[in-house]
Design a protein around this motif. Structure first.
Motif, short mmCIF file in Angstrom:
data_model
loop_
_atom_site.label_atom_id
_atom_site.label_comp_id
_atom_site.label_asym_id
_atom_site.label_seq_id
_atom_site.Cartn_x
_atom_site.Cartn_y
_atom_site.Cartn_z
N LYS A 122 0.67 -1.19 -0.10
CA LYS A 122 -0.03 0.22 0.04
C LYS A 122 0.85 1.33 0.02
O LYS A 122 0.70 1.93 -0.61
CB LYS A 122 -0.96 0.01 1.23
CG LYS A 122 -2.20 -0.81 1.15
CD LYS A 122 -3.17 -0.92 2.38
CE LYS A 122 -4.34 -1.72 2.14
NZ LYS A 122 -4.91 -2.03 3.47
N LEU A 150 -3.65 -6.94 -4.74
CA LEU A 150 -4.57 -7.08 -3.52
C LEU A 150 -5.91 -7.96 -3.97
O LEU A 150 -6.62 -8.39 -3.08
CB LEU A 150 -4.89 -5.54 -3.01
CG LEU A 150 -3.81 -5.13 -2.39
CD1 LEU A 150 -4.16 -3.69 -1.94
CD2 LEU A 150 -3.32 -6.04 -0.96
N SER A 151 -6.39 -7.86 -5.32
CA SER A 151 -7.59 -8.56 -5.72
C SER A 151 -7.57 -9.76 -5.44
O SER A 151 -6.75 -10.46 -5.10
CB SER A 151 -7.94 -7.97 -7.12
OG SER A 151 -7.15 -9.21 -7.92
N TYR A 206 -1.60 2.89 -8.50
CA TYR A 206 -2.49 2.32 -7.80
C TYR A 206 -3.30 1.29 -8.52
O TYR A 206 -3.84 0.25 -7.97
CB TYR A 206 -3.66 3.71 -7.88
CG TYR A 206 -5.06 3.22 -7.45
CD1 TYR A 206 -5.26 3.05 -5.91
CD2 TYR A 206 -6.14 3.28 -8.44
CE1 TYR A 206 -6.41 2.59 -5.63
CE2 TYR A 206 -7.27 2.95 -7.86
CZ TYR A 206 -7.61 2.59 -6.54
OH TYR A 206 -8.94 2.16 -5.94
N VAL A 207 -3.33 1.06 -9.78
CA VAL A 207 -3.97 0.08 -10.62
C VAL A 207 -3.24 -1.14 -10.27
O VAL A 207 -3.96 -2.04 -10.26
CB VAL A 207 -4.08 0.52 -12.35
CG1 VAL A 207 -4.75 -0.64 -12.83
CG2 VAL A 207 -4.54 1.76 -12.43
N LYS A 261 -1.30 -1.87 -7.65
CA LYS A 261 -1.60 -2.28 -6.27
C LYS A 261 -3.05 -3.06 -5.96
O LYS A 261 -3.15 -3.98 -5.39
CB LYS A 261 -1.66 -0.93 -5.21
CG LYS A 261 -0.43 -0.33 -5.00
CD LYS A 261 -0.57 0.86 -4.18
CE LYS A 261 1.07 1.50 -4.29
NZ LYS A 261 1.06 2.77 -3.30
N LYS A 262 -4.14 -2.41 -6.97
CA LYS A 262 -5.64 -2.85 -6.67
C LYS A 262 -5.27 -4.33 -7.23
O LYS A 262 -5.89 -5.37 -6.76
CB LYS A 262 -6.41 -2.08 -7.60
CG LYS A 262 -7.57 -1.99 -7.04
CD LYS A 262 -8.48 -0.62 -7.67
CE LYS A 262 -9.73 -1.44 -8.31
NZ LYS A 262 -10.46 -0.41 -9.05
N ARG A 263 -4.67 -4.44 -8.36
CA ARG A 263 -4.66 -5.69 -9.17
C ARG A 263 -3.93 -6.82 -8.09
O ARG A 263 -4.59 -8.17 -7.98
CB ARG A 263 -3.68 -5.84 -10.20
CG ARG A 263 -3.99 -6.95 -11.15
CD ARG A 263 -2.44 -7.22 -11.91
NE ARG A 263 -2.19 -8.63 -11.92
CZ ARG A 263 -1.17 -9.36 -11.84
NH1 ARG A 263 0.04 -8.81 -11.92
NH2 ARG A 263 -1.06 -10.45 -12.00
#
Ligand SMILES: [Zn+2]
Ligand SMILES: [Zn+2]
Length: 262
Positions: free
Chosen positions: A173, A186-187, A179-180, A182-184
């Protein structure tokens, strides 16, 4: 004697050699052919003992050596239908490659290999559960946003486990990834965090696992120390003692002679 030799592990390349008595298989073939050959040589693994390559999914860190290596040593390639189709479409295998879909499980020589479902942003990713000639069992489960029921049942039925411990959530984080990305990561179809990996380990010990290899560590969002500390502290809280109840190591980014005998 069954063993797992980690040849490479990280987002820059993944490959494991798993053998029973005299024969073995590769799970994934990352990096390039030359680097894979060198890693095998450094671990004194004769390419003649490799009977097949099992691919977990089509991302480049798992199959970069595949095209040249499989052709040079005339090795069959196994994977899910989705993965093999994706490898073909993206030209990551030779047009004459011997490709075999593994639906559920297959017997290869004296080894039983079972496909395990993972949850990842690839066509039809999977892990593998391997039973060697002397009835020793291990699993390789990496590149998964969470541990599916299929993965859990394979892991619980293993003496030795290669399991993803990709990132420390806080490091990710606060780290440099956009950001994109990080989101991937963590998904639910991304990668398994240190804590999500650590949480299942006590149950695996109770089911009979004694050898752990934490794998596919991020080089930006994790350190071997952090991955190990997270796992060991969760196990300790459950009253499970390192070295007497289990052994644990991180799979090195590049081979360094470490292996698991199980
Ligand atoms: Zn990967
Ligand atoms: Zn992947």
């Amino acid at each position: 004697m069954a063993k797992i030799v980690p040849l490479f592990s990280s987002s820059s390349g993944n490959s494991y050699y798993i053998s029973g008595n005299s024969e073995g298989i590769l799970v994934d073939a990352g990096r390039n052919c030359k680097q894979l050959e060198l890693a095998l040589m450094q671990n004194e693994i004769d390419t003649k003992t490799i009977k097949a390559i099992f691919i977990t999914h089509e991302h480049i860190d798992h199959c970069a050596a595949l095209r040249v290596f499989a052709k040079r040593y005339e090795l069959p390639i196994y994977g899910s239908k989705g993965t093999l189709d994706a490898l073909r479409k993206s030209d990551k295998v030779d047009s004459n490659a011997k490709l075999f879909v593994i639906e559920d499980e297959i017997i290869l020589g004296d080894t039983l290999i079972k496909r395990v479902t993972t949850s990842h942003d690839a066509s039809e990713s999977c892990g593998y559960h391997i039973t060697t000639a002397d009835n020793r069992r291990c699993s390789v489960v990496t590149d998964t946003g969470f541990l599916t029921a299929s993965a859990m049942s394979a892991l619980k039925n293993s003496n030795a486990v290669v399991i993803e411990s990709n990132h420390d959530v806080e490091m990710l984080k606060n780290g440099p990834y956009p950001y994109v990305l990080k989101k991937r990561v963590l998904s639910m179809t991304g990668h398994l965090s240190n804590i999500d990996c650590a949480k299942v380990l006590p149950e695996l010990v109770e089911c009979g696992a004694t050898r752990f290899m934490l794998a596919h560590l991020s080089q930006e969002n994790n350190t071997p120390r952090l991955a190990l500390d997270t796992a060991v502290s969760v196990l300790k809280s459950a009253g499970i003692k390192k070295d007497s109840d289990y052994t644990i190591m991180t799979a090195p980014v590049e081979t360094n002679g470490k292996s698991i005998v199980f």
